[in-house]
Design a protein around this motif. Structure first.
Motif, mmCIF file in Angstrom:
data_model
loop_
_atom_site.group_PDB
_atom_site.id
_atom_site.type_symbol
_atom_site.label_atom_id
_atom_site.label_comp_id
_atom_site.label_asym_id
_atom_site.label_seq_id
_atom_site.Cartn_x
_atom_site.Cartn_y
_atom_site.Cartn_z
ATOM 1 N N ARG A 46 0.850 -1.198 0.000
ATOM 2 C CA ARG A 46 0.000 0.000 0.000
ATOM 3 C C ARG A 46 0.884 1.245 0.000
ATOM 4 O O ARG A 46 1.661 1.458 0.921
ATOM 5 C CB ARG A 46 -0.879 0.038 1.251
ATOM 6 C CG ARG A 46 -1.946 -1.012 1.318
ATOM 7 C CD ARG A 46 -2.783 -0.772 2.576
ATOM 8 N NE ARG A 46 -3.642 -1.895 2.902
ATOM 9 C CZ ARG A 46 -4.326 -2.016 4.027
ATOM 10 N NH1 ARG A 46 -4.249 -1.046 4.941
ATOM 11 N NH2 ARG A 46 -5.078 -3.065 4.255
ATOM 12 N N ARG A 47 0.747 2.066 -1.015
ATOM 13 C CA ARG A 47 1.528 3.295 -1.073
ATOM 14 C C ARG A 47 0.660 4.523 -0.807
ATOM 15 O O ARG A 47 1.173 5.580 -0.434
ATOM 16 C CB ARG A 47 2.207 3.424 -2.438
ATOM 17 C CG ARG A 47 3.189 2.297 -2.752
ATOM 18 C CD ARG A 47 3.896 2.487 -4.071
ATOM 19 N NE ARG A 47 4.779 3.646 -4.064
ATOM 20 C CZ ARG A 47 4.592 4.732 -4.801
ATOM 21 N NH1 ARG A 47 3.524 4.825 -5.599
ATOM 22 N NH2 ARG A 47 5.447 5.742 -4.750
ATOM 23 N N HIS A 48 -0.636 4.396 -1.028
ATOM 24 C CA HIS A 48 -1.541 5.522 -0.839
ATOM 25 C C HIS A 48 -2.661 5.114 0.112
ATOM 26 O O HIS A 48 -3.279 4.059 -0.072
ATOM 27 C CB HIS A 48 -2.146 5.961 -2.178
ATOM 28 C CG HIS A 48 -1.124 6.429 -3.169
ATOM 29 N ND1 HIS A 48 -0.654 7.717 -3.208
ATOM 30 C CD2 HIS A 48 -0.470 5.758 -4.153
ATOM 31 C CE1 HIS A 48 0.239 7.837 -4.173
ATOM 32 N NE2 HIS A 48 0.369 6.660 -4.772
ATOM 33 N N ARG A 89 -0.202 11.015 -0.170
ATOM 34 C CA ARG A 89 1.034 10.500 0.428
ATOM 35 C C ARG A 89 2.164 11.515 0.314
ATOM 36 O O ARG A 89 2.359 12.129 -0.738
ATOM 37 C CB ARG A 89 1.434 9.192 -0.265
ATOM 38 C CG ARG A 89 2.688 8.532 0.308
ATOM 39 C CD ARG A 89 2.944 7.200 -0.357
ATOM 40 N NE ARG A 89 3.242 7.347 -1.770
ATOM 41 C CZ ARG A 89 4.454 7.586 -2.271
ATOM 42 N NH1 ARG A 89 5.481 7.714 -1.454
ATOM 43 N NH2 ARG A 89 4.641 7.685 -3.571
ATOM 44 N N ASP A 91 5.854 12.477 -0.187
ATOM 45 C CA ASP A 91 7.006 11.889 -0.863
ATOM 46 C C ASP A 91 8.301 12.601 -0.471
ATOM 47 O O ASP A 91 9.387 12.063 -0.632
ATOM 48 C CB ASP A 91 6.813 11.952 -2.375
ATOM 49 C CG ASP A 91 7.783 11.060 -3.125
ATOM 50 O OD1 ASP A 91 7.956 9.903 -2.714
ATOM 51 O OD2 ASP A 91 8.374 11.540 -4.108
ATOM 52 N N THR A 103 -3.890 2.698 -9.760
ATOM 53 C CA THR A 103 -4.089 2.556 -8.315
ATOM 54 C C THR A 103 -5.515 2.917 -7.931
ATOM 55 O O THR A 103 -6.160 2.213 -7.139
ATOM 56 C CB THR A 103 -3.101 3.449 -7.553
ATOM 57 O OG1 THR A 103 -1.764 3.069 -7.897
ATOM 58 C CG2 THR A 103 -3.303 3.321 -6.052
#
Length: 395
Positions: A46-48, A89, A91, A103
């Motif tokens: 999971r990145r977001h 998110r 960065d 996504t």
């Protein structure tokens, strides 16, 4: 897959829904409600955050986005303050990254649409409290003609919409129009309907639905009566209507035609239908402008509201108001958002997009009737405007 009929709204949402009534300025913003939606994705990779993806999608739809591609394009154009407010998110210390189209598509295709609809419904309802005069809620279904469930059949959604605000309080997928009947009670089970009038078309005119509303939910009903209940319809038509005066009369001129509506109502006792207090007959006469030919339609309805609770004028408003779910919700989603032309089919994506369109319509209609197409264009010109409308603070 759609939620099981027995599934409940998240515990955090339950707490929000049963909290003390909020003033509009005190109501939590959209993010507080979206944060209660369960993330179905695996923790690894999971990145977001899901809440950020949902918030981005909601704001983009409010800006007129009709597809996943359009949502991603809107997100890519947002400035850093908007991304930060949406919970995108981080960065770098001053850099926020929005999710890509793939996504967004994958996440929305896995979200439980029944829970999302409940979250949105509670959020809109909380912003409209404290309650005004008794609410009316319309229940009706709609087929998403461009989408299917993977078995070749089209997605069919049953929704409950507030007459006045157009806020969709609950929505769930059902098995076509026949599936609307068994889904009626599960759809309304989690809603506080005490004192609310529930309106529905003839498909829902059943004894079980009437008992559920009056005895189970302390609500009232106003149901259309048609040929699917032949005995009840016969009783309605056999009443001495020729002796009953016209109690309400309206005339409208719009969309290239003139419509005259007259209403008669009679109090009934032991009518053979649970809690029936009045039977209503509405006669609609329509004529296209430039012609002299009138078309007449007679509609019957039955309600648990007594004459003291609902006089002729309000009964007429309730009957007209029921069609707001068709004209003010389903028609708008088809025409303004091109819903029936959408070819989105993956997972629960079609139902989730319908929820986001419901949110946009409800948010824009809170202050009363509005030109939704113009409102969407207005929100599209400034990426901060959708956030303001959704109660999301920037900075």
């Amino acid at each position: 897959m759609p939620a099981d009929p027995s599934s409940s709204i998240p515990a955090a949402l339950t707490q929000l829904a049963h909290a003390d009534p909020l003033r509009p300025v005190d109501a939590p913003g959209l993010l507080a409600y979206l944060a209660t939606v369960h993330d179905p994705r695996r923790a690894s990779g999971r990145r977001h955050p899901l809440v950020a993806i949902l918030a981005v999608a909601a704001a983009a739809v409010l800006a007129g986005a009709r597809s996943m591609t359009a949502i991603a394009e809107w997100a890519a154009d947002t400035p850093q303050p908007v991304r930060a407010a949406l919970g995108a998110r981080r960065d770098a210390p001053d850099q926020r990254v929005v999710p890509a189209e793939a996504t967004i598509r994958r996440a929305l295709a896995r979200v439980d649409p029944t829970v999302l609809a409940a979250v949105i419904g509670v959020g809109l309802a909380d912003r409209d409290r404290p309650a005004q005069r008794r609410r009316a809620v319309a229940v009706d279904g709609k087929t998403l003609r461009g989408a299917n469930r993977g078995d070749g059949r089209q997605v069919h959604l049953l929704a409950a919409m507030d007459h006045a605000t157009r806020a969709v309080l609950a929505q769930r997928q059902v098995n076509g129009a026949p599936g609307e009947v068994p889904a009626f009670q599960p759809l309304l089970a989690d809603l506080d309907l005490a004192g609310v009038v529930v309106t529905a078309d003839a498909l829902q005119t059943h004894r079980e639905a009437a008992e559920f509303l009056v005895a189970g939910k302390q609500a009232h009903y106003l149901f259309c009566v048609k040929a699917n209940q032949p005995t009840l319809l016969d009783r309605c038509t056999r009443l001495a209507w020729h002796r009953i005066p016209i109690l309400d009369r309206t005339r409208d001129r719009a969309h290239g035609r003139v419509e005259l509506r007259t209403l008669k109502a009679v109090t009934v006792h032991h009518f053979g239908f649970p809690h029936a207090a009045q039977v209503v007959r509405v006669t609609r006469k329509t004529r296209e402008l430039g012609t002299r030919r009138w078309r007449t339609v007679v509609v019957y309805a039955i309600t648990s509201l007594t004459f003291a609770q609902a006089g002729p004028a309000w009964l007429a408003d309730l009957i007209r108001g029921h069609w707001a779910i068709e004209n003010g919700l389903h028609w708008v989603r088809d025409v303004t958002f091109a819903e029936d032309a959408s070819q989105l089919r993956a997972g629960t994506g079609p139902q989730v997009m319908a929820c986001l369109r419901n949110l946009a319509i409800g948010a824009l209609s809170r202050a009363g009737p509005v030109n939704l197409a113009a409102a969407l264009r207005h929100h599209a010109r400034d990426p901060a405007r959708p956030l303001t409308t959704l109660g999301i603070t920037i900075g």
